[in-house]
Design an enzyme around this catalytic site. Structure first.
Site, PDB file in Angstrom:
ATOM      1  N   ASP A 280       0.851  -1.180   0.000  1.00 32.57           N
ATOM      2  CA  ASP A 280       0.000   0.000   0.000  1.00 32.57           C
ATOM      3  C   ASP A 280       0.890   1.235   0.000  1.00 32.57           C
ATOM      4  OD1 ASP A 280       0.919   0.282   2.568  1.00 32.57           O
ATOM      5  OD2 ASP A 280      -0.966  -0.179   3.547  1.00 32.57           O
ATOM      6  N   SER A 281       0.285   2.402  -0.163  1.00 35.80           N
ATOM      7  CA  SER A 281       1.088   3.609  -0.397  1.00 35.80           C
ATOM      8  C   SER A 281       1.357   4.429   0.856  1.00 35.80           C
ATOM      9  CB  SER A 281       0.365   4.495  -1.401  1.00 35.80           C
ATOM     10  OG  SER A 281      -0.837   4.993  -0.820  1.00 35.80           O
ATOM     11  N   GLY A 282       0.682   4.086   1.954  1.00 30.02           N
ATOM     12  CA  GLY A 282       0.715   4.935   3.138  1.00 30.02           C
ATOM     13  C   GLY A 282      -0.493   5.855   3.205  1.00 30.02           C
TER      14      GLY A 282
ATOM     15  N   ASP B  94      -2.337   8.315  -2.159  1.00 28.96           N
ATOM     16  CA  ASP B  94      -3.616   9.029  -2.156  1.00 28.96           C
ATOM     17  C   ASP B  94      -3.972   9.446  -0.734  1.00 28.96           C
ATOM     18  OD1 ASP B  94      -4.164   6.507  -1.063  1.00 28.96           O
ATOM     19  OD2 ASP B  94      -6.211   6.486  -1.821  1.00 28.96           O
TER      20      ASP B  94
ATOM     21  N   GLN C  11     -11.267   7.523  -5.825  1.00 31.21           N
ATOM     22  CA  GLN C  11     -11.863   8.093  -4.619  1.00 31.21           C
ATOM     23  C   GLN C  11     -13.181   8.768  -4.991  1.00 31.21           C
ATOM     24  OE1 GLN C  11     -11.044   7.513  -1.589  1.00 31.21           O
ATOM     25  NE2 GLN C  11      -8.934   6.778  -1.678  1.00 31.21           N
TER      26      GLN C  11
ATOM     27  N   ASP D  44      -7.977  -7.228   0.441  1.00 29.33           N
ATOM     28  CA  ASP D  44      -7.053  -7.502   1.532  1.00 29.33           C
ATOM     29  C   ASP D  44      -7.726  -7.094   2.829  1.00 29.33           C
ATOM     30  OD1 ASP D  44      -5.640  -4.866   2.903  1.00 29.33           O
ATOM     31  OD2 ASP D  44      -6.531  -4.461   0.949  1.00 29.33           O
TER      32      ASP D  44
ATOM     33  N   CYS E   1     -13.189 -28.793   7.584  1.00 22.50           N
ATOM     34  CA  CYS E   1     -11.987 -28.005   7.310  1.00 22.50           C
ATOM     35  C   CYS E   1     -10.745 -28.891   7.428  1.00 22.50           C
ATOM     36  CB  CYS E   1     -11.908 -26.840   8.291  1.00 22.50           C
ATOM     37  SG  CYS E   1     -10.451 -25.801   8.068  1.00 22.50           S
TER      38      CYS E   1
ATOM     39  N   CYS F 212      -7.556 -27.602   7.713  1.00 18.53           N
ATOM     40  CA  CYS F 212      -6.411 -26.894   8.290  1.00 18.53           C
ATOM     41  C   CYS F 212      -5.903 -27.645   9.532  1.00 18.53           C
ATOM     42  CB  CYS F 212      -6.803 -25.464   8.653  1.00 18.53           C
ATOM     43  SG  CYS F 212      -7.601 -25.308  10.273  1.00 18.53           S
TER      44      CYS F 212
ATOM     45  N   CYS G 159      -8.150 -27.677  12.724  1.00 22.74           N
ATOM     46  CA  CYS G 159      -9.343 -28.539  12.677  1.00 22.74           C
ATOM     47  C   CYS G 159      -8.982 -30.019  12.561  1.00 22.74           C
ATOM     48  CB  CYS G 159     -10.227 -28.119  11.502  1.00 22.74           C
ATOM     49  SG  CYS G 159     -10.956 -26.482  11.720  1.00 22.74           S
TER      50      CYS G 159
ATOM     51  N   HIS H  41      -6.228 -21.258  10.711  1.00 19.44           N
ATOM     52  CA  HIS H  41      -7.592 -21.670  10.347  1.00 19.44           C
ATOM     53  C   HIS H  41      -8.305 -20.558   9.575  1.00 19.44           C
ATOM     54  CE1 HIS H  41     -11.731 -23.025  10.493  1.00 19.44           C
ATOM     55  NE2 HIS H  41     -12.010 -21.796  10.886  1.00 19.44           N
TER      56      HIS H  41
END
Length: 376
Positions: free
Chosen positions: A93-95, A147, A190, A267, A305, A307, A310, A336
């Site tokens: 990301d840009s900050g 941005d 934006q 994300d 699941c 993982c 589990c 998980h």
């Protein structure tokens, strides 16, 4: 020869798309969920474990890494991929989000932002040029334009000032990025909740020209209904042949709704942060493992699941180690949660490819509405 950054849509179902982003460090299957590695680590996880959950790409944080250990140090040590032992794609990301979230520590001008470090109070300047430079030093595969993430709520005049500033910064970010074969630069739309401003922002970004486009300024407190109402039109304002990235989203039902509306990348810190606070995401909704109902329960969190949490541990054990604040509790629940999120993405990709997204979404909501399994 460096592989060119490329995006191919392989199937659509309604507005939802599935495809592949090609990068020099490997392919990213879309729709994609990117786990967040803020300080060059996905908390409580080894990189190979993150990969084992099905993640194709991670997110790194410009603001936090520029403060500690510094982008220059990471560059000297061979770049972020080598530094954190993750050889697959990384988006930074840009900050810009911190420009909003740390508003009490910053001064905003046309030139950029001056921050007071939340760590030691030292002063730092972050401009479009410096943000792009930091991301280049880190060696990230997908660089985000700098941005200002417009806070919510914002009246029309405030949102417009913020959007127009971000568009001027987008141009400067593009100029600073230059020509970097094998690396991509994404612009960020934006305009808050105002349709005309979103359209104007999208038009300006298209004029500048980016390798991908993000929908910014959502998931900042406006609520799901408002977010979806913006997503009903915002993604389609962006070029159809480029990836569309919804920043900072989200909960599983946010993700499903965003994918239905044409989003390709997302994300969020939620799966890892929730894992550290005893919350597990399952097909049946959110399970709070701290609740006393789990203390004698020999069953897994989710019997379907695969993982490690589990497969190998009971709800009773997960309850115990969480209450005892053992590190393994964060490790197992984070694994998980990341596994569940990646399994959801694979389910969405398959459903879109096979033209059965509506049925997949209906089943997803029905299972969650039923709630967790009955206590013993």
């Amino acid at each position: 020869m460096t592989k060119k950054f490329n995006f191919d849509v392989t199937a659509t179902d309604g507005r939802a798309r599935t495809g592949v982003i090609t990068t020099s460090r490997g392919d990213i299957r879309t729709p994609a969920f990117m786990p967040v590695g803020t300080a060059a680590t996905v908390k409580a996880m080894l990189p190979e474990s993150v990969r084992a959950t099905g993640a194709d790409i991670l997110l790194g944080n410009t603001y936090h890494l520029m403060l500690r250990p510094t982008a220059e140090r990471i560059a000297r040590l061979g770049g972020l991929h080598r530094f954190m032992n993750w050889e697959r794609p990384i988006l930074t990301d840009s900050g810009g989000f911190q420009v909003m979230s740390l508003a009490g520590l910053r001064k905003l001008t046309e030139e950029g932002v001056t921050f007071k470090s939340h760590i030691d109070g030292s002063r730092h300047a972050l401009t479009p040029e410096r943000s792009v430079e930091i991301q280049a030093l880190l060696g990230s595969d997908i660089v985000m334009a700098f941005d200002e993430c417009t806070p919510y709520p914002a009246d029309e005049a405030t949102a417009r000032r913020s959007m127009e500033l971000s568009m001027r910064w987008a141009r400067r970010s593009r100029d600073a990025f230059g020509d970097r074969p094998g690396h991509a630069l994404f612009g960020i739309q934006q305009g808050s909740i105002y349709r005309d401003q979103r359209a104007e922002s999208a038009e300006k970004l298209r004029e500048i020209g980016f390798d991908g486009y993000a929908v910014g300024g959502l998931a900042v407190g406006e609520g799901q209904e408002m977010m979806f109402s913006v997503l009903d039109y915002a993604p389609e304002m962006l070029p159809a042949d480029k990836p569309r990235y919804l920043m900072g989203v989200g909960k599983p039902d946010d993700i499903v709704g965003a994918v239905e509306r044409g989003i390709d990348m997302m994300d969020c810190v939620l799966p890892s942060r929730s894992g550290r606070t005893g919350q597990a995401f399952t097909r049946f909704g959110v399970v709070n493992i701290r609740n006393a109902r789990h203390q004698d329960d020999p069953r897994p969190l989710d019997e379907q699941c695969t993982c490690p949490a589990c497969r190998n541990y009971s709800r009773a054990y997960l309850h115990h180690v969480n209450r005892a604040q053992e590190i393994i509790a964060s490790m197992l629940l984070t694994w998980h949660n990341l596994h569940y999120f990646q399994e959801l993405m694979q389910g969405l990709r398959d459903a879109i490819a096979e033209g059965r997204l509506a049925g997949f979404v209906a089943d997803f909501h029905a299972l969650r509405a039923g709630g967790d399994i009955d206590p013993l």
